[in-house]
Scaffold this active site. Sequence first.
Site, short mmCIF file in Angstrom:
data_model
loop_
_atom_site.label_atom_id
_atom_site.label_comp_id
_atom_site.label_asym_id
_atom_site.label_seq_id
_atom_site.Cartn_x
_atom_site.Cartn_y
_atom_site.Cartn_z
N GLY A 182 0.80 -1.22 0.00
CA GLY A 182 0.00 0.00 0.00
C GLY A 182 0.83 1.27 0.00
O GLY A 182 0.48 2.25 -0.67
N THR A 183 1.92 1.28 0.74
CA THR A 183 2.74 2.49 0.82
C THR A 183 3.29 2.87 -0.55
O THR A 183 3.25 4.03 -0.96
CB THR A 183 3.88 2.31 1.83
OG1 THR A 183 3.32 2.15 3.14
CG2 THR A 183 4.82 3.50 1.83
N ASN A 196 -7.80 4.15 9.08
CA ASN A 196 -7.13 2.98 9.61
C ASN A 196 -7.17 2.91 11.13
O ASN A 196 -6.95 1.84 11.71
CB ASN A 196 -5.67 2.94 9.14
CG ASN A 196 -4.92 4.22 9.46
OD1 ASN A 196 -5.35 5.30 9.07
ND2 ASN A 196 -3.80 4.10 10.14
N GLN A 216 -7.51 0.00 3.90
CA GLN A 216 -8.27 -0.57 5.02
C GLN A 216 -9.58 -1.21 4.61
O GLN A 216 -10.15 -2.01 5.35
CB GLN A 216 -8.53 0.50 6.08
CG GLN A 216 -7.32 0.81 6.95
CD GLN A 216 -6.86 -0.39 7.76
OE1 GLN A 216 -7.68 -1.18 8.25
NE2 GLN A 216 -5.56 -0.54 7.91
N SER A 244 -3.40 -2.92 -0.33
CA SER A 244 -2.27 -3.70 0.19
C SER A 244 -2.77 -5.10 0.52
O SER A 244 -3.73 -5.25 1.29
CB SER A 244 -1.70 -3.03 1.44
OG SER A 244 -0.58 -3.72 1.92
N HIS A 292 -1.68 -7.65 2.36
CA HIS A 292 -1.62 -8.27 3.68
C HIS A 292 -2.72 -7.79 4.61
O HIS A 292 -2.93 -8.36 5.68
CB HIS A 292 -0.25 -8.06 4.32
CG HIS A 292 -0.01 -6.70 4.87
ND1 HIS A 292 -0.13 -6.40 6.20
CD2 HIS A 292 0.37 -5.55 4.26
CE1 HIS A 292 0.17 -5.12 6.40
NE2 HIS A 292 0.47 -4.59 5.24
N THR A 297 11.51 -6.69 -11.36
CA THR A 297 10.91 -8.00 -11.56
C THR A 297 9.70 -8.17 -10.66
O THR A 297 9.77 -7.93 -9.45
CB THR A 297 11.93 -9.11 -11.27
OG1 THR A 297 13.05 -8.95 -12.13
CG2 THR A 297 11.32 -10.49 -11.49
N CYS A 330 2.13 1.75 11.79
CA CYS A 330 3.33 2.40 11.26
C CYS A 330 3.99 3.31 12.28
O CYS A 330 5.14 3.70 12.12
CB CYS A 330 2.99 3.20 10.00
SG CYS A 330 2.36 2.19 8.66
#
Length: 406
Positions: free
Chosen positions: A86-87, A165, A193, A211, A213, A249, A337
């Site tokens: 996401g970042t 979040n 989120q 993101s 995860h 890659t 974070c």
Amino acid sequence: MTADPVEVAETDLPIDLDAIYLDHAATAPLRPVAAAVWVRVHSRVGNPSSAHAHGRACADILDDARKRTAVFLGAHPDEIVFTSGGTEAINHAVLGTFAERHNTGHLVTTTIEHSAVLEAAEVVRSRGVDVTRVPVTPSGIVDIDAIAQAIRPDTRLISLMHANNETGMVQPVRAAYELATSCGALLHVDAVQTAGKLPLDDVPAHLMSISGHKFGAPRGIGALRVRHGIRISSLLVGGGQEAGRRAGTQNVAGAAAMASAAEEAIAEHLSGDHNRRCAALAQRLLEGVQTIAGVHVNGYGPRLPQTVSLRIDGVRGDAVADALDLVGISVGTGSACHAGASTPSHVLTAMGLDDDQARSTIRISFGSDLGEEAADRTVAAVAMVVHRLRTVAGGLGANPRTGAHA
């Protein structure tokens, strides 16, 4: 002379089968289907950019993952750019938009955005872009009229999160999209989120970041949805991957696993049972913790049922989280974070809380693995921990439910 082999220490913590994990907003448990796909694909050799058979096989897997992720995001496969998370997707959206426009113009965002957005905003500000951070109401929801008033003729981008979040409050992204299109600006929606929690295929946005995860895919994979006709500069150079939009890659195994996690999330939403169950569990948790004296919910209005921010009078949130950890319950205190940061949450202070109130907050966020018995255990544990901490501090009294002194 041959060196002795190095022994690798076992670093995994023992798994407590009675432990309760309530920090899904930080990272969600890996879905078994995603883990199986990741292992199977990661065992393959081949670079998807290579022309030989091994490379073509990996390219086919990547193409399939792109098509499945596109369904998840309501996009054409060509509109999907795979990222490391996401970042990176957020940075690509914000920095790439203004780099393409020679770092001129105006950015509108809000005071409660994730730090990836806020810090990217400061980067473009340092390069010559004007930035307006719109304040949030005490509800935790941005006033769409404030965004409208902030827009200027040179506004190039509005960046707004789909849901916060820390509080779970859902933001007015559809109205923001209408504002953006009416003035010729782009809208970036940070859906990190909400991916896997709310359907995204009908969320209007020119740019959307997710993101993996956060909804059960492995760490290290995400995506940016870039609508056809939108030009943004690449952050990473040195190769022509992702149709020239992101060099490097590709993480083929991660992309395939994220697509599988996304499909499972779609199936959960289509059934309806998952959403009803999450809402019922959220209500059970809220009703339970609100019987404890001096406990308040931060924010009001539309929210993700899986995320709730609780302010507990008389104790620090990090002390509550540490004490819960000792009894096998994992909760957050804000954005992962900034875990351990000495400064109070910028989200909560933007909502009007003072520093002490912001520091007295914990975040509970859960998924489909939470059961009613675990929810009830959590409520009991919070009551016990708060009572003990208040007793030591000499604050609210001995009865954890009423606050009355014995």
